[in-house]
Motif scaffolding. Sequence first.
Motif, short mmCIF file in Angstrom:
data_model
loop_
_atom_site.label_atom_id
_atom_site.label_comp_id
_atom_site.label_asym_id
_atom_site.label_seq_id
_atom_site.Cartn_x
_atom_site.Cartn_y
_atom_site.Cartn_z
N SER A 179 0.83 -1.19 0.00
CA SER A 179 0.00 0.00 0.00
C SER A 179 0.87 1.25 0.00
O SER A 179 0.62 2.21 -0.73
CB SER A 179 -0.92 -0.05 1.22
N ARG A 181 3.89 1.45 -1.13
CA ARG A 181 4.49 1.53 -2.46
C ARG A 181 3.49 2.08 -3.47
O ARG A 181 3.86 2.81 -4.39
CB ARG A 181 4.91 0.13 -2.88
N SER A 182 2.21 1.72 -3.28
CA SER A 182 1.21 2.10 -4.28
C SER A 182 0.92 3.60 -4.26
O SER A 182 0.35 4.11 -5.22
CB SER A 182 -0.08 1.31 -4.08
N ILE A 183 1.28 4.31 -3.19
CA ILE A 183 1.12 5.76 -3.25
C ILE A 183 2.41 6.43 -3.71
O ILE A 183 2.50 7.65 -3.74
CB ILE A 183 0.66 6.36 -1.89
N GLY A 184 3.40 5.63 -4.07
CA GLY A 184 4.60 6.19 -4.65
C GLY A 184 5.71 6.50 -3.67
O GLY A 184 6.60 7.29 -3.96
N LEU A 185 5.68 5.90 -2.47
CA LEU A 185 6.73 6.15 -1.48
C LEU A 185 8.07 5.64 -1.99
O LEU A 185 8.15 4.55 -2.56
CB LEU A 185 6.40 5.45 -0.16
N PRO A 186 9.14 6.41 -1.79
CA PRO A 186 10.46 5.92 -2.15
C PRO A 186 10.96 4.87 -1.14
O PRO A 186 10.45 4.78 -0.03
CB PRO A 186 11.33 7.17 -2.10
N ARG A 193 10.09 4.27 7.90
CA ARG A 193 8.83 4.47 8.62
C ARG A 193 7.88 3.29 8.50
O ARG A 193 6.94 3.17 9.26
CB ARG A 193 8.15 5.73 8.13
N MET B 67 0.22 -1.98 -11.50
CA MET B 67 0.80 -0.99 -10.59
C MET B 67 2.32 -1.03 -10.57
O MET B 67 2.98 -0.11 -10.11
CB MET B 67 0.29 -1.23 -9.16
N ARG B 97 7.52 5.09 -10.34
CA ARG B 97 7.15 5.42 -8.96
C ARG B 97 6.37 6.73 -8.91
O ARG B 97 5.42 6.87 -8.16
CB ARG B 97 8.43 5.53 -8.12
N ARG B 100 2.76 6.25 -9.60
CA ARG B 100 1.98 5.65 -8.52
C ARG B 100 1.54 6.71 -7.53
O ARG B 100 2.32 7.54 -7.10
CB ARG B 100 2.80 4.60 -7.78
N GLY B 101 0.26 6.65 -7.16
CA GLY B 101 -0.26 7.64 -6.22
C GLY B 101 -0.71 8.90 -6.92
O GLY B 101 -1.62 9.56 -6.45
N MET B 106 -4.27 2.56 -5.88
CA MET B 106 -4.85 1.24 -5.62
C MET B 106 -5.51 1.20 -4.24
O MET B 106 -5.01 1.81 -3.29
CB MET B 106 -3.73 0.21 -5.69
N GLU B 127 1.76 12.64 4.06
CA GLU B 127 2.90 12.09 3.34
C GLU B 127 2.53 11.81 1.88
O GLU B 127 3.27 12.14 0.96
CB GLU B 127 3.35 10.80 4.03
N ALA B 128 1.34 11.21 1.69
CA ALA B 128 0.89 10.89 0.34
C ALA B 128 0.72 12.17 -0.49
O ALA B 128 1.08 12.20 -1.66
CB ALA B 128 -0.43 10.12 0.40
N LEU B 131 4.19 13.81 -1.34
CA LEU B 131 5.05 13.04 -2.23
C LEU B 131 4.98 13.58 -3.66
O LEU B 131 5.95 13.54 -4.40
CB LEU B 131 4.59 11.58 -2.26
N HIS B 132 3.79 14.03 -4.03
CA HIS B 132 3.60 14.43 -5.42
C HIS B 132 3.28 15.91 -5.57
O HIS B 132 3.05 16.38 -6.67
CB HIS B 132 2.49 13.60 -6.06
N LEU B 176 -8.35 4.82 3.32
CA LEU B 176 -7.53 4.32 2.21
C LEU B 176 -8.02 4.85 0.88
O LEU B 176 -7.23 5.15 -0.02
CB LEU B 176 -7.52 2.79 2.21
N MET B 179 -6.89 8.30 0.57
CA MET B 179 -5.47 8.34 0.23
C MET B 179 -5.25 8.01 -1.25
O MET B 179 -4.44 8.64 -1.93
CB MET B 179 -4.71 7.34 1.12
#
Lengths: 283, 341
Positions: A179, A181-186, A193, B67, B97, B100-101, B106, B127-128, B131-132, B176, B179
């Motif tokens: 999950s 990874r799916s939001i694009g976390l490095p 974390r 994904m 990467r 994603r997000g 997903m 954080e989400a 990130l972008h 979720l 997010m």
Amino acid sequence: MTDATYTGSGSRTWRRLRRNPMVTIALGVLILIALAAIFAPWLTSFDPYETALRQRLKPPSAEHLLGTDSQGRDLLTRLLYGARTTLLIGCAGTAFGALLGGAIGLCAAFYRRLDGVFMRVIDVFLSFPSILFGLSLAAILGPGLDSLIIAVGLSVMPGIARISRGAALSVMAQDYMDSGRSIGLPDRSLLGRYLLANAYPPILTYTTLAFGDAVLLAATLGFLGLGLQPPTAELGSIAAEGRSFLFIAPHVSTAASILIFVIVLSFNLLGDALRDAGDRRAS
Amino acid sequence: MKHMTLPDSVMTAPPLLTVENLSVTFRTDSGPLPALDGISLSIRPGETVAVVGESGSGKSVLSLAVMGLLPPTAELTASGLIFDGEDLQAMSKRTRRDLRGRDMAMIFQEPSTALNPVQRIGDQLIEAIRLHEDIPTPKARARAIEALAATGIPSPELRVRAYPHELSGGMRQRALIAMALIHRPRLLIADEPTTALDVTVQAQILDLIRDLARDNGTATLFITHDMGVVAEMADRVAVLYAGRMVETASASDLFESPEHPYTLGLLGSMPQLNQRGAAMLPIAGTVPDLRQMPPGCHFHPRCPFADHRCATQRPDLRPLAGNRRSACHYAPLLETLETRA
């Protein structure tokens, strides 16, 4: 994994720990010894290095509470300064080993490609008895505080790497890794974390147990003459010095050995209690 | 059944995601395990495509493959894996990467395990967002609260401070969803998002996903084994069996006249509330071991219509009338049944 699995596990572990009288005793003893070692210069008026040959091998008395050693130095002072050195080597070594082992274990679980190589190397390390391994390392690296810390650290590292990998693998199987990874976390966020933050409890427990081993190893190296060179006070080497006079002045070796024993026992009791408290199967 | 039809612009728009001839094989200690075999699929912007099948049919592997989350033990081959005109296979890890997000997101099956247990809900959302998008934390926090509110979580300004274990399953799934949709992705993959929830919450979550996807113009790839959910959500349906696609059709055509015995079986396994006493017809047998597939049609050992041809000859997915395809030697089924009778 159900709701209850995470619910306040941290605070529950603490409550269980506090209920255990062994923890209070072990922790109290360790804190006492650590404080005494740190504040040694203020606790005793004797110099740990100044020799007084006329006073040598005196039994305990009002002036010298634990008597004197073969050079006429106050034994209690020597032990306090010795505990300083031994604890420093043990703690710094464990910290070094835990950082390295933890990093290796987490990376092996996270980057599965590295797993095979990393774990075979760890297997090689583990196939030597840790005393022998520490001895050879200390001999290779030569005398000195740095090399002792490295030798002790590398000796406790393989076990910590193993435990870390196991803990990390079970976290890797959780959905939140995907999950995240799916939001694009490095990778670095996922490693820190997500992976470390969830995998650390067993690693911490094992590391507490490793403290005892590390202190014992540090003292062993000192005893065998591979530690810091005289006149530096170190618990293992004090015990070794006293060995020559075991029949005429048994208090020297005995006092040093008892102190080592108490320190190691306390760390092990603490580690055991921590493990039991973290283990949800134990009632 | 879904009555709203999509506007013509959607039906003619170029596909957002094209999957062509996708195969995924896992390397295991007991030999290669083919999880997906030659799947082709496309989704247009704003469209909802349901992927249906039993456990072990490879539905989840499909979502992970799109994904880019397959484990390193998986080997992926495809003659095309195109997202928004760009080749996903040729992309660098970094570019993938970043997608994603932001462009694809997903929702997972188990809301209880899909949130990081040691991080507050709000922090995970912030954080989400960050990130972008380069915005300061207080602004991101406001956005997070807004997003939670949009999913119908009561008092979101309190919930942002909660840890996942302090929320109910339905709430966690809402968080979720918030997010996943925070950057208005163009593709949302929902992998059995309601399976782990109470029945009463299921309908609410489905409505939420549908409404938010529609408001954002998000295309949805909906993975499920529940034909009721398919009827509720999907424009088009792809049916997977043992790693292969056995039928694809528009949702209305599929429910009207399934053209593969397996689809027929899936529909027969649905409880019918309006037909009291109507027996449910479960499919006999279980999904075969992926390592020891039966020869010919993979479904033939469980198929009531199978004959010697099915046992030896593998049927291709071939087009039928009305923009649908079926991998059955005897499709269209109705004609076959008439001639046999």
